[in-house]
Motif scaffolding. Structure first.
Motif, PDB file in Angstrom:
ATOM      1  N   UNK A 129       8.119 -62.287-122.680  1.00 13.32           N
ATOM      2  CA  UNK A 129       8.138 -63.730-122.479  1.00 13.32           C
ATOM      3  C   UNK A 129       9.109 -64.027-121.350  1.00 13.32           C
ATOM      4  N   UNK A 130       8.933 -65.167-120.683  1.00 15.46           N
ATOM      5  CA  UNK A 130       9.843 -65.531-119.599  1.00 15.46           C
ATOM      6  C   UNK A 130       9.829 -67.039-119.398  1.00 15.46           C
ATOM      7  N   UNK A 131      10.976 -67.558-118.967  1.00 14.10           N
ATOM      8  CA  UNK A 131      11.100 -68.967-118.609  1.00 14.10           C
ATOM      9  C   UNK A 131      11.830 -69.046-117.270  1.00 14.10           C
ATOM     10  N   UNK A 132      11.103 -68.881-116.153  1.00  8.77           N
ATOM     11  CA  UNK A 132      11.761 -68.839-114.845  1.00  8.77           C
ATOM     12  C   UNK A 132      12.456 -70.131-114.432  1.00  8.77           C
ATOM     13  N   UNK A 133      12.015 -71.273-114.960  1.00  8.82           N
ATOM     14  CA  UNK A 133      12.575 -72.570-114.569  1.00  8.82           C
ATOM     15  C   UNK A 133      13.459 -73.139-115.681  1.00  8.82           C
ATOM     16  N   UNK A 134      14.233 -74.148-115.321  1.00  5.71           N
ATOM     17  CA  UNK A 134      15.063 -74.863-116.284  1.00  5.71           C
ATOM     18  C   UNK A 134      14.298 -76.097-116.759  1.00  5.71           C
ATOM     19  N   UNK A 135      14.148 -76.289-118.081  1.00  9.18           N
ATOM     20  CA  UNK A 135      13.425 -77.464-118.569  1.00  9.18           C
ATOM     21  C   UNK A 135      14.062 -78.766-118.098  1.00  9.18           C
ATOM     22  N   UNK A 136      13.213 -79.743-117.808  1.00 15.48           N
ATOM     23  CA  UNK A 136      13.706 -81.045-117.389  1.00 15.48           C
ATOM     24  C   UNK A 136      14.092 -81.874-118.604  1.00 15.48           C
ATOM     25  N   UNK A 137      15.089 -82.708-118.437  1.00 13.61           N
ATOM     26  CA  UNK A 137      15.523 -83.586-119.523  1.00 13.61           C
ATOM     27  C   UNK A 137      16.944 -83.278-119.948  1.00 13.61           C
ATOM     28  N   UNK A 138      17.633 -84.334-120.314  1.00 14.58           N
ATOM     29  CA  UNK A 138      19.031 -84.192-120.710  1.00 14.58           C
ATOM     30  C   UNK A 138      19.178 -83.302-121.940  1.00 14.58           C
ATOM     31  N   UNK A 139      20.105 -82.381-121.878  1.00 10.10           N
ATOM     32  CA  UNK A 139      20.392 -81.499-123.000  1.00 10.10           C
ATOM     33  C   UNK A 139      19.453 -80.322-123.147  1.00 10.10           C
ATOM     34  N   UNK A 140      18.520 -80.141-122.215  1.00  9.53           N
ATOM     35  CA  UNK A 140      17.540 -79.050-122.337  1.00  9.53           C
ATOM     36  C   UNK A 140      17.871 -77.856-121.430  1.00  9.53           C
ATOM     37  N   UNK A 141      19.017 -77.881-120.777  1.00  9.96           N
ATOM     38  CA  UNK A 141      19.335 -76.873-119.765  1.00  9.96           C
ATOM     39  C   UNK A 141      19.313 -75.453-120.322  1.00  9.96           C
ATOM     40  N   UNK A 142      19.622 -75.289-121.593  1.00 13.16           N
ATOM     41  CA  UNK A 142      19.670 -73.952-122.186  1.00 13.16           C
ATOM     42  C   UNK A 142      18.532 -73.721-123.193  1.00 13.16           C
ATOM     43  N   UNK A 143      17.559 -74.619-123.216  1.00 13.22           N
ATOM     44  CA  UNK A 143      16.464 -74.520-124.184  1.00 13.22           C
ATOM     45  C   UNK A 143      15.622 -73.276-123.937  1.00 13.22           C
ATOM     46  N   UNK A 144      15.420 -72.467-124.966  1.00 11.36           N
ATOM     47  CA  UNK A 144      14.648 -71.246-124.849  1.00 11.36           C
ATOM     48  C   UNK A 144      13.161 -71.505-125.099  1.00 11.36           C
ATOM     49  N   UNK A 145      12.335 -70.699-124.478  1.00  5.92           N
ATOM     50  CA  UNK A 145      10.904 -70.666-124.770  1.00  5.92           C
ATOM     51  C   UNK A 145      10.679 -69.640-125.876  1.00  5.92           C
ATOM     52  N   UNK A 146      10.018 -70.037-126.955  1.00  2.00           N
ATOM     53  CA  UNK A 146       9.713 -69.124-128.051  1.00  2.00           C
ATOM     54  C   UNK A 146       8.252 -68.703-127.924  1.00  2.00           C
ATOM     55  N   UNK A 147       8.020 -67.426-127.652  1.00  4.43           N
ATOM     56  CA  UNK A 147       6.677 -66.895-127.429  1.00  4.43           C
ATOM     57  C   UNK A 147       6.247 -66.097-128.652  1.00  4.43           C
ATOM     58  N   UNK A 148       5.094 -66.447-129.196  1.00  2.00           N
ATOM     59  CA  UNK A 148       4.531 -65.741-130.354  1.00  2.00           C
ATOM     60  C   UNK A 148       3.484 -64.743-129.877  1.00  2.00           C
ATOM     61  N   UNK A 149       3.636 -63.502-130.304  1.00  2.56           N
ATOM     62  CA  UNK A 149       2.739 -62.425-129.876  1.00  2.56           C
ATOM     63  C   UNK A 149       2.210 -61.744-131.118  1.00  2.56           C
ATOM     64  N   UNK A 150       0.940 -61.999-131.400  1.00  2.00           N
ATOM     65  CA  UNK A 150       0.316 -61.527-132.634  1.00  2.00           C
ATOM     66  C   UNK A 150      -0.769 -60.492-132.333  1.00  2.00           C
ATOM     67  N   UNK A 151      -0.977 -59.594-133.298  1.00  2.00           N
ATOM     68  CA  UNK A 151      -2.053 -58.619-133.164  1.00  2.00           C
ATOM     69  C   UNK A 151      -1.851 -57.642-132.032  1.00  2.00           C
ATOM     70  N   UNK A 152      -0.588 -57.334-131.715  1.00  2.00           N
ATOM     71  CA  UNK A 152      -0.324 -56.358-130.644  1.00  2.00           C
ATOM     72  C   UNK A 152      -0.864 -54.995-131.057  1.00  2.00           C
ATOM     73  N   UNK A 153      -1.774 -54.475-130.248  1.00  2.00           N
ATOM     74  CA  UNK A 153      -2.470 -53.231-130.574  1.00  2.00           C
ATOM     75  C   UNK A 153      -2.632 -52.381-129.320  1.00  2.00           C
ATOM     76  N   UNK A 154      -2.355 -51.099-129.448  1.00  2.00           N
ATOM     77  CA  UNK A 154      -2.496 -50.150-128.344  1.00  2.00           C
ATOM     78  C   UNK A 154      -3.392 -49.011-128.804  1.00  2.00           C
ATOM     79  N   UNK A 155      -4.371 -48.622-127.971  1.00  2.00           N
ATOM     80  CA  UNK A 155      -5.247 -47.497-128.325  1.00  2.00           C
ATOM     81  C   UNK A 155      -5.113 -46.396-127.274  1.00  2.00           C
ATOM     82  N   UNK A 156      -5.276 -45.163-127.741  1.00  2.00           N
ATOM     83  CA  UNK A 156      -5.171 -43.991-126.887  1.00  2.00           C
ATOM     84  C   UNK A 156      -6.483 -43.200-126.972  1.00  2.00           C
TER      85      UNK A 156
END
Length: 235
Positions: A205-232
């Motif tokens: 996950x990544x948040x390259x920019x700073x969210x706009x709005x007062x008090x949001x300067x350190x707000x994190x992006x929460x990314x949900x990643x479901x069903x992660x599957x790898x096959x060989x």
């Protein structure tokens, strides 16, 4: 006979995870590896991006399989990604790394929030990175199942890595991007250094920019990643 153990996942930041590739490639892995849901918190000014003449940012949080995979045996990886996308360039999805002679090659693909809407986004980086985006239907509600898969012709494994959008209801795949050089080290003749045959696979996950709005300067992006599957491949 005991089945191979499922490897653990480990948290890193960008290509700092390349240290994993210094370990021996693990051959004794399940053919299909299914992992529990992952939640990644990405702080503002976190990214994985490379652009000339001198931009090379790699501080995005990544959750990777904690052992290097054999590049030749890798077949596919898939995940469903969602988040409250609301800030320019918010992103998350699959990520793959290969150490090379002069740099770290990587591919990231999933969702990126661009110009007020979540889009299907893929970046492939060798010496420099490129970027492609495609529309994400409004009905998707900011959620996407994305898959990367090695191209095959009959039983032959060829050079390209394909990016697919997967329909969650039908399982149907739609190809949106071909990375033609991804398996170069696997196809070249002669002896190559061990690290060039190592592949690191995970989610990010990544948040390259700073969210706009007062008090949001350190707000994190929460990314949900479901069903992660790898096959060989089996051989």
């Amino acid at each position: 006979m005991t089945s191979p153990a499922l490897p653990k996942l480990s948290l890193h930041h960008g290509s700092s995870a390349i240290a994993i590739s210094q370990s021996e490639i693990v051959e004794d892995l399940p053919t299909t590896m299914k992992f529990q849901p992952v939640k990644i918190r990405a702080a503002p000014i976190s990214d994985l991006w490379r652009k000339p003449p001198n931009t090379d940012v790699d501080n995005a949080p990544t959750v990777l399989i904690s052992v290097p995979l054999n590049l030749h045996k890798f077949h596919s990886a898939k995940v469903t990604v969602s988040a409250n996308w609301n800030t320019q360039y918010d992103q998350g999805g699959l990520v793959l790394f290969i150490p090379d002679e002069d740099t770290t090659k990587w591919v990231k693909t999933g969702i990126e929030f661009v110009s007020g809407a979540p889009k299907v986004s893929t970046v492939a980086a060798s010496r420099w990175a490129d970027w492609s985006i495609a529309p994400l239907p409004e009905a998707a509600n900011g959620k996407l199942t994305i898959q990367v898969e090695r191209e095959t012709k009959g039983t032959e494994r060829v050079e390209s890595l394909w990016i697919y959008i997967v329909n969650e209801e039908t399982g149907e795949k739609e190809g949106i991007r071909e990375v033609t050089w991804w398996f170069r080290h696997d196809l070249e003749g002669g002896q190559k250094a061990h690290s060039h045959k190592s592949l690191l696979v995970g989610v990010y996950g990544a948040r390259p920019s700073v969210p706009e709005g007062e008090g949001r300067e350190k707000e994190e992006l929460v990314v949900n990643l479901d069903g992660f599957e790898v096959t060989m491949f089996e051989d």
